[in-house]
Design a protein around this motif. Structure first.
Motif, mmCIF file in Angstrom:
data_model
loop_
_atom_site.group_PDB
_atom_site.id
_atom_site.type_symbol
_atom_site.label_atom_id
_atom_site.label_comp_id
_atom_site.label_asym_id
_atom_site.label_seq_id
_atom_site.Cartn_x
_atom_site.Cartn_y
_atom_site.Cartn_z
ATOM 1 N N GLY A 58 0.797 -1.210 0.000
ATOM 2 C CA GLY A 58 0.000 0.000 0.000
ATOM 3 C C GLY A 58 0.828 1.258 0.000
ATOM 4 N N ASP A 59 0.153 2.376 0.075
ATOM 5 C CA ASP A 59 0.769 3.703 0.054
ATOM 6 C C ASP A 59 1.307 4.029 1.449
ATOM 7 O OD1 ASP A 59 1.429 6.382 -0.054
ATOM 8 O OD2 ASP A 59 -0.325 6.940 -1.235
ATOM 9 N N PRO A 60 2.610 4.169 1.611
ATOM 10 C CA PRO A 60 3.170 4.417 2.941
ATOM 11 C C PRO A 60 2.851 5.801 3.492
ATOM 12 C CG PRO A 60 4.895 4.539 1.297
ATOM 13 C CD PRO A 60 3.654 4.091 0.591
ATOM 14 N N THR A 61 2.294 6.695 2.667
ATOM 15 C CA THR A 61 1.984 8.043 3.150
ATOM 16 C C THR A 61 0.559 8.134 3.710
ATOM 17 O OG1 THR A 61 1.180 8.799 0.982
ATOM 18 C CG2 THR A 61 3.560 9.055 1.463
ATOM 19 N N LYS A 62 -0.221 7.061 3.581
ATOM 20 C CA LYS A 62 -1.603 7.066 4.051
ATOM 21 C C LYS A 62 -1.779 6.057 5.175
ATOM 22 C CE LYS A 62 -3.645 8.373 -0.361
ATOM 23 N NZ LYS A 62 -4.594 7.976 -1.415
ATOM 24 N N GLU A 63 -2.671 6.393 6.112
ATOM 25 C CA GLU A 63 -2.992 5.456 7.184
ATOM 26 C C GLU A 63 -3.870 4.336 6.613
ATOM 27 O OE1 GLU A 63 -2.171 5.271 10.501
ATOM 28 O OE2 GLU A 63 -0.688 6.788 9.953
#
Length: 66
Positions: A58-63
């Motif tokens: 997944g996107d590491p910048t989003k929770e």
């Protein structure tokens, strides 16, 4: 063949996985730590991302969504 059965290389699937994940120039032993848990119950296979996995999809910048 199961994950613990050596093949022609003499290595199990787990040994080959660890070897592959730790062979990069800057790799460390923890790179081969488990990232998922797989459970089988009543004909259903469930795959969960481990909470303690350093590398997660997944996107590491989003929770992550619950």
């Amino acid at each position: 063949m199961t994950m613990n059965t050596p093949d022609d290389t003499g290595m199990t699937d787990e040994e080959k996985r660890r070897d592959q994940l730790t062979s990069a120039p800057d790799a460390v032993e923890s790179d081969a730590d488990p990232r998922i848990d797989v459970t089988h119950r009543e004909g259903v296979t469930r795959i969960d991302i481990r909470d303690d996995a350093d590398v997660r999809p997944g996107d590491p910048t989003k929770e992550p969504r619950e």
